[in-house]
Write an enzyme that holds these catalytic residues in place. Structure first.
Site, short mmCIF file in Angstrom:
data_model
loop_
_atom_site.label_atom_id
_atom_site.label_comp_id
_atom_site.label_asym_id
_atom_site.label_seq_id
_atom_site.Cartn_x
_atom_site.Cartn_y
_atom_site.Cartn_z
N ARG A 186 -3.47 -0.65 -8.27
CA ARG A 186 -4.52 -0.11 -9.16
C ARG A 186 -4.00 0.13 -10.57
O ARG A 186 -4.73 -0.07 -11.55
CB ARG A 186 -5.09 1.18 -8.56
CG ARG A 186 -5.84 0.94 -7.25
CD ARG A 186 -6.23 2.23 -6.55
NE ARG A 186 -6.79 1.97 -5.23
CZ ARG A 186 -8.07 1.73 -4.99
NH1 ARG A 186 -8.94 1.76 -5.99
NH2 ARG A 186 -8.49 1.49 -3.77
N ALA A 187 -2.74 0.52 -10.68
CA ALA A 187 -2.17 0.77 -12.00
C ALA A 187 -1.93 -0.53 -12.77
O ALA A 187 -1.81 -0.52 -13.99
CB ALA A 187 -0.86 1.54 -11.86
N CYS B 258 -0.68 -11.35 -6.56
CA CYS B 258 -1.17 -11.82 -5.26
C CYS B 258 -2.22 -12.91 -5.44
O CYS B 258 -2.19 -13.95 -4.79
CB CYS B 258 -1.72 -10.66 -4.44
SG CYS B 258 -3.13 -9.78 -5.18
N ASN C 289 4.55 0.12 -0.06
CA ASN C 289 4.10 -0.82 0.96
C ASN C 289 4.71 -2.21 0.80
O ASN C 289 5.16 -2.84 1.77
CB ASN C 289 2.58 -0.94 0.93
CG ASN C 289 1.89 0.28 1.51
OD1 ASN C 289 2.48 1.01 2.30
ND2 ASN C 289 0.65 0.51 1.13
N SER D 177 10.05 1.53 -2.79
CA SER D 177 9.95 1.88 -1.37
C SER D 177 8.51 2.04 -0.89
O SER D 177 8.25 2.67 0.12
CB SER D 177 10.73 3.17 -1.09
OG SER D 177 10.23 4.25 -1.86
N SER E 136 -6.26 -1.96 0.80
CA SER E 136 -4.96 -2.63 0.60
C SER E 136 -4.48 -2.52 -0.84
O SER E 136 -3.41 -3.02 -1.18
CB SER E 136 -5.06 -4.11 0.99
OG SER E 136 -5.85 -4.82 0.06
N ALA E 137 -5.27 -1.86 -1.68
CA ALA E 137 -4.89 -1.68 -3.09
C ALA E 137 -4.35 -0.27 -3.28
O ALA E 137 -5.11 0.69 -3.45
CB ALA E 137 -6.10 -1.93 -3.99
#
Length: 312
Positions: free
Chosen positions: A167-168, A130, A13, A11, A161-162
């Site tokens: 990041r993980a 991406c 972004n 749920s 946007s990260a």
């Protein structure tokens, strides 16, 4: 045409943007259940306001729901680690197909304009990353004309946007994308780099693709690249070549060293891309997230069309 019911797990972004894309634009898919694990998440709240059935107990809760029996496709927009768990629960249901937006890479890689037809019968496909969705079509375009020895991509995205999931997954991003450059893009050796740009105002996604290939007609390579860009634009309108394709000759007497391949000479091709998001839920600078949800939607719709044709 009868729409195929789908669920989205995650749920955040990416999951929320995909949900909105399906609701607003899809003529083949119907949102059935939006799944998360945080009852207070913004994504679940938005789904509820939009009239979508929600589940806040993850994949285990989804399986217990009556709606689950009618769902055919499940999009996973969680994380690489979470997808391993989610798929372990879903794989027992032979009538369900998973479209994985994480870098878990359990199933085969899928880049819609490059290799869709080769994996239409697989029950779990992986949307790479991406950066992979943006750049692998370009490597494949060169490979259609010339043997590609090496493909390197640099994906530069706005730091804003990260999110936590991106990041993980940075380690998985580099390894998964590199593998897909080889297995889908057609390069003998692949390498991927991601840059989180902290600039303000936030910058749009930019991607640079370098290939070293055998010497072939440069105009033929350029034409192949342009044609492939148009294919991607069919589902990502904000995808375009930022400038002219550039070529450099690497002579045989001045070869370059490529780790894992040794010395190579040939034709270096440099491709510069920009990806502007559609702005359905995410800001337009978040092209990195938009291209993932757009590619996943394109994959789901292609599968839905095939499913519809086979059940007539």
């Amino acid at each position: 045409m009868h729409k195929i019911k789908v669920a989205i797990i995650g749920s955040g972004n990416i999951g929320t943007d995909l949900m909105i894309k399906i609701i607003r634009t899809s003529t083949l898919l119907k949102m059935s259940v939006f799944v998360g694990i945080d009852p207070k998440s913004e994504g679940l709240a938005r789904a509820k306001r939009m009239g979508v059935t929600i589940c806040d107990t993850g994949v285990a809760g989804l399986i217990k729901m009556e709606e689950f029996n009618h769902i055919k496709f499940i999009f996973d927009a969680t994380s690489a680690k979470a997808h391993h768990y989610n798929y372990s629960k879903i794989k027992a249901f032979s009538d369900k197909r998973m479209i994985d937006l994480t870098p878990a890479a359990i199933g085969p890689f899928l880049v819609p304009p490059v290799n869709f037809n080769s994996i239409i019968d697989v029950n779990n496909v992986n949307m790479v990353t991406c950066g992979g969705q943006a750049t692998i079509p370009m490597v494949a375009a060169v490979a259609k004309v010339a043997k590609v020895y090496y493909g390197e991509i640099v994906a530069s995205i706005s730091s804003k946007s990260a999110g936590p999931g991106t990041r993980a997954n940075i380690d998985e991003f580099t390894t998964t994308t590199a593998k897909a450059i080889e297995s889908v893009g057609g390069a003998e050796k692949g390498k991927a780099i991601i840059v989180l740009n902290p600039a303000e105002p936030p910058v749009v996604m930019r991607d640079t693709v370098f290939t070293l290939s055998e010497q072939k007609d440069k105009e033929a390579i350029k034409k192949s690249i342009t044609k492939m860009a148009l294919e991607v634009q069919k589902y990502v309108p904000g995808y375009h070549l930022k400038q002219e394709v550039q070529f450099d000759d690497i002579p045989e007497d001045k070869p370059v060293f490529i780790e894992g391949l040794g010395l190579r000479h040939g034709l270096k091709t440099s491709i510069f891309l920009e990806v502007l998001g559609a702005g359905h839920y995410l800001p337009s600078y978040a092209g990195n997230l938009d291209i993932m949800t757009s590619a996943a939607l394109a994959a789901g719709e292609k599968l839905a069309k095939i499913n519809s044709e086979t059940t007539k």
